[in-house]
Design an enzyme around this catalytic site. Structure first.
Site, mmCIF file in Angstrom:
data_model
loop_
_atom_site.group_PDB
_atom_site.id
_atom_site.type_symbol
_atom_site.label_atom_id
_atom_site.label_comp_id
_atom_site.label_asym_id
_atom_site.label_seq_id
_atom_site.Cartn_x
_atom_site.Cartn_y
_atom_site.Cartn_z
ATOM 1 C CG ASP A 78 -2.023 0.997 1.145
ATOM 2 O OD1 ASP A 78 -1.770 2.134 0.729
ATOM 3 O OD2 ASP A 78 -3.164 0.648 1.500
ATOM 4 C CB CYS A 79 1.730 3.577 -2.598
ATOM 5 S SG CYS A 79 0.273 4.074 -3.558
ATOM 6 C CE LYS A 80 -5.062 3.867 2.772
ATOM 7 N NZ LYS A 80 -4.927 2.446 2.448
ATOM 8 C CG PHE A 82 5.435 5.445 1.651
ATOM 9 C CD1 PHE A 82 6.505 5.814 2.445
ATOM 10 C CD2 PHE A 82 4.966 4.152 1.723
ATOM 11 C CE1 PHE A 82 7.109 4.890 3.293
ATOM 12 C CE2 PHE A 82 5.558 3.224 2.561
ATOM 13 C CZ PHE A 82 6.637 3.603 3.349
ATOM 14 C CB SER A 83 0.919 8.824 -2.123
ATOM 15 O OG SER A 83 0.531 9.746 -3.100
#
Length: 460
Positions: A78-80, A82-83
């Site tokens: 899951d990147c959210k 970091f984004s």
């Protein structure tokens, strides 16, 4: 030995699996994802794969592999959290730490090679304090992650607690202290450089321990190469757009302003992008007479304005993409689509319908597109290649899920509209699978460039 298998962690709706299958001409053996809807879509399109609808932490690599070595493992944590698109919402340490599952697999079973995909801010991965990333320790955890995979991580390092959480308290940490012996490289790659009609940019990390070199596939599209694929390539031009005027629920003022600015930048120019075949645009809606509204084909003369002109005129339809996010007004339809996110519909197509002006009717020059829109004056003049045209109407529609999937590089026959029980999926559900996906052509290029099956394998 038993044959090597391929594992897709955080498999989602199947973007990485699709690319891997296209690149290697073989199916992915195991797919893991906690989301039932995502796993269901994956099953629909990858029926040969063994699916685990569980948290990645609940799947035991040893049990799942059943004695098979892993030739390629894919991780898209899951990147959210970091984004930079996340905004000021507090970050979740556990979600930011999902990448440690790659170390868990590599330390638990033989993994010859793995690939990891995330946003480029993943490089800044560090400790969280009071719900926010600690700026002074930016990148600390990422460096520890790389050390554990390569030459070793000191057992007194602050990140060792994260390692314990990932591996379990009973795990022998001397393996991590020594290092897992991988060669690791990473790069930020733009999808449009590999033939995907989106500017989506992601960090890709490759780790391998078989002595073979890491290979980064050469771009295929861009300056001096094949031309970029664009939003125009994914738009279904047969779909009509709805006029922005006279709606039962008027568009918000900010939406109208955004459309106006986009028209000014992308449509009201000497060389706007024109719809490839305006005769396929279904109709023009007339709002000149509210009591008797008429629809007409785009290639017919507009009766209200051109009543004195016989024979008809060919109409022009300009198009641009509007983006309902932040202060971004969108982009030209002849450019790659901006990044698609899972949070909902934020990309739409705006069409301005124009017909050649002969000096009759109530046309008047446009000074400011916003003024034209807010006063519902549809008869402004624009110049296209030296010829005056009248604006008849302006239409807007949001891009459909199947267009967005196409924009991410999914095959045209990818099943997205219904679940395995035949129930129609909501558009929001479909878009969520798309926005969270890996662009299949990127996974395809990376897998094909790096993975070669072992010369001798015994099927089991």
């Amino acid at each position: 030995m038993k044959r090597e298998i391929i594992v897709d962690n955080f498999a989602g709706g199947g973007g990485a699996s699709t690319g891997i299958e296209l690149g290697l001409n073989r199916y992915v053996d195991i797919a893991i994802n906690h989301d039932q809807a995502a796993i269901d879509m994956h099953k629909m399109n990858h029926p040969e794969t063994r699916h685990y609808c569980e948290s990645v932490w609940d799947v035991d690599p040893v049990e799942a592999c059943n004695g098979h070595p892993v030739g390629l493992a894919w991780f898209s944590p899951d990147c959210k959290h970091f984004s930079k698109a996340k905004g000021a919402t507090p970050v979740n340490k556990n979600i930011r730490g999902l990448a440690w599952v790659a170390v868990r697999w590599a330390a638990s079973v033989p993994v010859r090679m793995f690939m990891l995909e995330n946003v480029e801010e993943f490089l800044t991965w560090g400790p969280v304090e009071d719900g926010k990333p600690c700026k002074k320790r930016k990148g600390e955890t990422f460096n520890a992650f790389i050390s554990a995979l390569t030459t070793g991580l000191d057992l007194d390092h602050p990140s060792i607690e994260d390692v314990k959480h990932a591996l379990g308290e009973e795990f022998d940490l001397s393996i991590i202290e020594k290092g897992l012996g991988y060669q690791v490289e990473w790069r930020v790659i733009k999808a449009c450089d590999y033939g995907v009609p989106t500017t989506r940019s992601r960090l890709f990390l490759i780790a391998r321990k078989d002595g073979e070199p890491i290979v980064w596939p050469e771009p295929t599209h861009g300056e001096g190469l094949q031309p970029y694929k664009t939003a125009a390539d994914i738009i279904d031009w047969n779909l009509p757009v709805k006029s922005i005027f006279g709606r039962k629920k008027p568009l918000a003022e900010n939406s109208m302003k955004r459309i106006a600015k986009g028209l000014e930048k992308f449509a009201f120019t000497e060389a706007p992008f024109l719809a490839p075949d305006p005769t396929k645009i279904s109709f023009i809606t007339e709002y000149a007479n509210a009591s008797h509204q008429r629809n007409m084909a785009i290639d017919e003369p507009l009766r209200t304005i051109c009543a004195q002109v016989k024979g008809g005129h060919f109409a022009l339809v300009t198009s641009h993409i509007v983006k309902f996010r932040g202060d971004n007004i969108g982009h030209g339809t002849n450019e790659p689509l901006h990044t698609i996110s899972a949070g909902g519909f934020h990309l739409g197509e705006v069409r301005a319908f124009l017909i050649e002006y002969y000096g009759t009717g109530s046309a008047q020059k446009i000074d400011k597109p916003l003024h034209t829109i807010t006063t519902r004056d549809r008869f402004g003049l624009v110049m296209v290649k030296g010829t005056a045209y009248q604006i008849i109407d302006i239409g807007l529609r949001m891009l459909e899920p199947y267009e967005l999937f196409k924009g991410m590089g999914f095959p045209a026959d990818y099943k997205i509209s219904h679940d395995s029980q035949g129930k129609k999926l909501t558009k929001a559900n479909q878009v969520a699978r798309c926005g969270n996906a890996v662009c299949p052509p990127l996974a395809q290029a990376l897998a094909a460039s790096n993975y070669k099956p072992l010369s001798i394998e015994i099927a089991a």
